[in-house]
Scaffold this motif. Structure first.
Motif, PDB file in Angstrom:
ATOM      1  N   THR A 146       3.847   5.742  -5.585  1.00  0.00           N
ATOM      2  CA  THR A 146       3.905   5.814  -6.816  1.00  0.00           C
ATOM      3  C   THR A 146       2.800   6.893  -7.544  1.00  0.00           C
ATOM      4  O   THR A 146       2.879   7.649  -8.393  1.00  0.00           O
ATOM      5  CB  THR A 146       3.335   4.543  -7.344  1.00  0.00           C
ATOM      6  N   GLN A 147       1.489   6.628  -6.851  1.00  0.00           N
ATOM      7  CA  GLN A 147       0.490   7.622  -7.169  1.00  0.00           C
ATOM      8  C   GLN A 147       0.787   9.242  -6.944  1.00  0.00           C
ATOM      9  O   GLN A 147       0.462  10.141  -7.478  1.00  0.00           O
ATOM     10  CB  GLN A 147      -0.865   7.439  -6.360  1.00  0.00           C
ATOM     11  N   ARG A 204       0.705  -1.090   0.070  1.00  0.00           N
ATOM     12  CA  ARG A 204       0.049  -0.195   0.027  1.00  0.00           C
ATOM     13  C   ARG A 204       0.944   1.370  -0.141  1.00  0.00           C
ATOM     14  O   ARG A 204       0.637   2.307  -0.709  1.00  0.00           O
ATOM     15  CB  ARG A 204      -0.796   0.013   1.271  1.00  0.00           C
ATOM     16  N   ARG A 261       3.788   1.551  -1.218  1.00  0.00           N
ATOM     17  CA  ARG A 261       4.600   1.853  -2.456  1.00  0.00           C
ATOM     18  C   ARG A 261       3.571   2.166  -3.513  1.00  0.00           C
ATOM     19  O   ARG A 261       3.851   3.043  -4.220  1.00  0.00           O
ATOM     20  CB  ARG A 261       5.143   0.511  -2.940  1.00  0.00           C
ATOM     21  N   GLU A 262       2.417   2.025  -3.310  1.00  0.00           N
ATOM     22  CA  GLU A 262       1.343   2.210  -4.488  1.00  0.00           C
ATOM     23  C   GLU A 262       0.983   3.634  -4.032  1.00  0.00           C
ATOM     24  O   GLU A 262       0.926   4.553  -5.104  1.00  0.00           O
ATOM     25  CB  GLU A 262       0.173   1.489  -4.416  1.00  0.00           C
ATOM     26  N   MET A 302      -6.914   4.816  -1.205  1.00  0.00           N
ATOM     27  CA  MET A 302      -6.704   4.449  -2.479  1.00  0.00           C
ATOM     28  C   MET A 302      -8.071   4.495  -3.188  1.00  0.00           C
ATOM     29  O   MET A 302      -8.853   3.997  -2.838  1.00  0.00           O
ATOM     30  CB  MET A 302      -5.920   3.364  -2.882  1.00  0.00           C
TER      31      MET A 302
END
Length: 154
Positions: free
Chosen positions: A96-97, A90, A92-93, A153
């Motif tokens: 990235t976003q 989570r 890392r996501e 997210m």
């Protein structure tokens, strides 16, 4: 209610670093901007020595961000030594976003610098356009990350 529950959860390394970066970069940008405005009152823009003020505020912001993150991590691990504060999928996501959002401002700064080069603007304006792109990228990207941490997210 969900934000109250969230605040009780341990903060990950990535989230802590995001906060530390904001705590350090926003005052750094303010100091640099005020510094340049004070100098610009009495000095023509093409004669302003912007290099050392810019470099020193960037370096100071990086050092402060690292120090805040380390101290915050020590306090957090002592307060809750049994909790795992490492990053996960989570984190890392979210990173990235946040980077995707921030990169747009980096592109805008680069494009502004190219336009300023094309019209042969003073180096002061070109450098500050690039600097503004980096600053906006970091701050807006961090705010996007924090928004994802607190709202989830999509």
């Amino acid at each position: 209610m969900s934000s109250i529950l969230y605040m009780e959860a341990p903060m990950s390394f990535e989230e802590r670093n995001t906060w530390a970066g904001l705590v350090a970069s926003v005052p750094g940008v303010i100091v640099y901007t005020v510094w340049m405005l004070v100098i610009a009152r009495d000095t023509p823009v093409d004669r302003i020595d912007w290099v050392w003020p810019m470099v020193s505020t960037i370096v100071a912001s990086i050092v402060v961000a690292i120090a805040v993150s380390i101290v915050w991590g020590i306090v957090q691990s002592r307060r809750d030594p049994d909790t795992d504060h490492r990053s996960d999928v989570r984190d890392r996501e979210i990173a990235t976003q946040g980077d995707r959002v921030g990169q747009a401002f980096l592109v805008f700064g680069g494009l502004a610098a190219l336009v300023l080069c094309a019209v042969e603007a003073p180096l002061f304006w070109i450098a500050n356009a690039v600097y503004a792109g980096f600053v906006l990228s970091a701050i807006i990207g961090s705010l996007a990350r924090l928004g994802l941490y607190y709202r989830g997210m999509p």
